[in-house]
Write an enzyme that holds these catalytic residues in place. Structure first.
Site, PDB file in Angstrom:
ATOM      1  CG  ASN A 191      -2.372 -41.834 -20.959  1.00  0.00           C
ATOM      2  OD1 ASN A 191      -2.234 -42.112 -22.133  1.00  0.00           O
ATOM      3  ND2 ASN A 191      -1.781 -40.802 -20.414  1.00  0.00           N
ATOM      4  CD  GLU A 220      -4.606 -34.633 -17.455  1.00  0.00           C
ATOM      5  OE1 GLU A 220      -5.242 -35.011 -16.462  1.00  0.00           O
ATOM      6  OE2 GLU A 220      -3.388 -34.848 -17.606  1.00  0.00           O
TER       7      GLU A 220
END
Length: 289
Positions: free
Chosen positions: A103, A138
């Site tokens: 990310n 996640e």
């Protein structure tokens, strides 16, 4: 090819195509004559997105279309009650490896593409009777049932392979991510102990993380041959602390490098014009000469 819950914007180049599309369009789909202006196309796409978000149940995750944490818990209890004592059942908790780093390096849009790709791969890898949810961030959780434990464990291990399939991101190109997993066999006497099974799967997951990427660990193997519960908890706490310490060190190092590089750029750029300043000139000139 699209998810069953996704609305579609069907583009028809003439009246014949439009009639054909109207016959196969599902509720929520729209048909638009194309070519048309970019503004009209963008407005129709935005309207579809807004309608889909408004109609989606809070029991489902907006990004992936999977069950959410809220929706998974009642579904899990109902699913467990439907299993027979002869069925081999398991809870699998999956966490993507180094997802925060991905990310940070490629941006949240790329991270969203990866999460959608992983969700689709998990759905393809599970049987129709299994259920899967995005547990948060996640993390994903799956409930699996097979005729015997050996087949169940083998199928759970196979879930990690499609996760590592490259995902095409619209902003960062091809991205590859791996996942680690913790597995708990749900015995007939413990199938109603949902929270306890999650806690055990979490312990197995941290053990998998400590062994590296793309690992699946069974909770029973984590505690096999280990000392008493208190000492085992202390050992697990030590492993989790070490793992988070390693993550923190990498994160601080990455942030430090970015801050130093940013300060260096600011020191060599004129704030008003955006051009290199005199300091940059004085540093670069001797090297050029």
């Amino acid at each position: 090819c699209r998810l069953e819950t996704s609305p579609a914007l069907l583009l028809a180049e003439n009246e014949t195509a439009e009639i054909a599309m109207l016959q196969v369009a599902r509720p929520g789909d729209e048909v638009l004559r194309y070519p048309c202006s970019a503004a009209l196309l963008a407005a129709r796409v935005q309207r579809l997105s807004n309608d889909a978000a408004a109609s989606r149940s809070p029991d489902h995750d907006v990004l992936t279309g999977l069950l959410s944490r809220r929706g998974m818990e009642p579904q899990a209890r109902q699913w467990l009650n439907c299993q027979t004592p002869d069925d081999a059942c398991a809870l699998v908790l999956i966490d993507l490896d180094h997802f925060k780093r991905l990310n940070d390096e490629h941006g949240h849009a790329a991270g969203d593409d990866v999460l959608r790709g992983v969700a689709a791969s998990l759905q393809r890898g599970l049987s129709p009777d299994d259920i899967v949810a995005r547990w948060g961030g996640e993390e994903f959780v799956a409930l699996m049932s097979r005729y015997d434990a050996a087949t169940l464990v083998k199928d759970a291990e196979k879930l990690l392979s499609p996760i590592a399939t490259p995902v095409q991101s619209s902003t960062a190109g091809e991205l590859v991510v791996t996942g680690s997993a913790g597995l708990v066999l749900l015995h007939p006497g413990s199938r109603t102990a949902w929270q306890g099974a999650l806690h055990q799967a979490d312990q197995a997951l941290y053990e998998a993380k400590s062994r590296g990427r793309n690992q699946l660990v069974h909770f029973e193997l984590v505690h096999e041959g280990r000392p008493g519960d208190a000492e085992a908890e202390l050992q697990r706490f030590s492993e989790v602390t070490r793992m988070f310490s390693d993550r923190l060190n990498r994160m601080v190092g990455h942030m430090g490098r970015r801050l130093v590089e940013g300060a260096r750029r600011q020191a060599l750029i004129d704030a008003l014009t955006g051009a290199h300043n005199r300091g940059y000139f004085n540093e670069r000139l001797p090297r050029e000469l």
